[in-house]
Design a protein around this motif. Structure first.
Motif, PDB file in Angstrom:
ATOM      1  N   LYS A  50       0.844  -1.206  -0.063  1.00  0.00           N
ATOM      2  CA  LYS A  50       0.040  -0.089   0.186  1.00  0.00           C
ATOM      3  C   LYS A  50       0.857   1.233  -0.142  1.00  0.00           C
ATOM      4  N   VAL A  51       1.809   1.280   0.730  1.00  0.00           N
ATOM      5  CA  VAL A  51       2.672   2.512   0.729  1.00  0.00           C
ATOM      6  C   VAL A  51       3.374   2.583  -0.464  1.00  0.00           C
TER       7      VAL A  51
ATOM      8  N   LEU B 108       1.268   4.304  -3.012  1.00  0.00           N
ATOM      9  CA  LEU B 108       0.943   5.505  -2.616  1.00  0.00           C
ATOM     10  C   LEU B 108       2.176   6.304  -3.086  1.00  0.00           C
ATOM     11  N   ILE B 109       3.278   5.938  -2.870  1.00  0.00           N
ATOM     12  CA  ILE B 109       4.615   6.554  -3.480  1.00  0.00           C
ATOM     13  C   ILE B 109       4.614   6.669  -4.767  1.00  0.00           C
TER      14      ILE B 109
ATOM     15  N   HIS C 284       2.158   6.695  -7.006  1.00  0.00           N
ATOM     16  CA  HIS C 284       1.518   7.632  -7.466  1.00  0.00           C
ATOM     17  C   HIS C 284       1.806   8.983  -7.341  1.00  0.00           C
ATOM     18  N   ALA C 285       2.188   9.278  -6.239  1.00  0.00           N
ATOM     19  CA  ALA C 285       2.762  10.710  -6.028  1.00  0.00           C
ATOM     20  C   ALA C 285       3.936  10.982  -6.896  1.00  0.00           C
TER      21      ALA C 285
ATOM     22  N   VAL D 100       7.051  14.463  -2.125  1.00  0.00           N
ATOM     23  CA  VAL D 100       6.215  13.171  -1.974  1.00  0.00           C
ATOM     24  C   VAL D 100       5.512  13.219  -0.526  1.00  0.00           C
TER      25      VAL D 100
ATOM     26  N   ARG E 238       2.108  15.256  -0.370  1.00  0.00           N
ATOM     27  CA  ARG E 238       1.130  14.384  -0.949  1.00  0.00           C
ATOM     28  C   ARG E 238       0.313  13.284  -0.255  1.00  0.00           C
ATOM     29  N   ILE E 239       1.221  12.601   0.465  1.00  0.00           N
ATOM     30  CA  ILE E 239       0.758  11.464   1.197  1.00  0.00           C
ATOM     31  C   ILE E 239       1.178  11.507   2.785  1.00  0.00           C
ATOM     32  N   SER E 240       0.549  11.036   3.699  1.00  0.00           N
ATOM     33  CA  SER E 240       0.517  11.144   5.081  1.00  0.00           C
ATOM     34  C   SER E 240       0.974   9.871   5.579  1.00  0.00           C
ATOM     35  N   LEU E 241       2.214  10.062   5.936  1.00  0.00           N
ATOM     36  CA  LEU E 241       2.817   8.960   6.830  1.00  0.00           C
ATOM     37  C   LEU E 241       3.567   9.556   7.836  1.00  0.00           C
TER      38      LEU E 241
END
Length: 130
Positions: A17-18, A21-22, A24-25, A89, A92-95
């Motif tokens: 999943k991570v 996400l990366i 796509h970003a 990145v 754009r994503i929340s980690l």
């Protein structure tokens, strides 16, 4: 024999999943042209896969310029801009922790072309007809 000793592990759902996400970003950043670089601006880049380490601290990003030309040079320029790309990145994503990015040339297209070439060879065609 424990579960750890069973050879190469498949990635966990979290890693997959991570990684997606990366991927796509990164694809969005590279498509929009957010990186100011002469070499990168000459190419349309594709990001077919991002592999995460089990601790999610390192992301190996496989990239390939469309057409395949200057792949090594493109990867070298991405490596040069990896701190900027990591920051973009992260926006754009929340980690909890943003992994370090590492770039490599994607050779899966070459491998599949080699398999297609082998399957089309007369020797293999003869064996398949038997």
């Amino acid at each position: 024999m424990t579960a750890r000793d069973k050879g190469p592990k498949t990635p966990s759902q979290r890693q997959l999943k991570v990684g997606e996400l990366i991927r796509h970003a990164l694809a969005e950043i590279l498509t929009r042209g957010d990186v100011i670089d002469e070499v990168l601006s000459r190419h349309s880049l594709t990001v077919p896969e991002v592999r995460m380490t089990p601790d999610l601290k390192l992301a190996t990003c496989f990239v390939m310029p469309l057409g395949g030309g200057e792949a090594a040079e493109v990867v070298a320029h991405l490596e040069k801009h990896k701190r900027f790309l990591r920051g973009e990145v992260a926006k754009r994503i929340s980690l909890k922790f943003m992994p370090e990015l590492r770039f490599k040339v994607d050779s899966s297209f070459e491998a599949s072309a080699r398999i297609d070439e082998l399957l089309a060879s007369p020797e293999v065609a003869r064996d398949l007809d038997e």
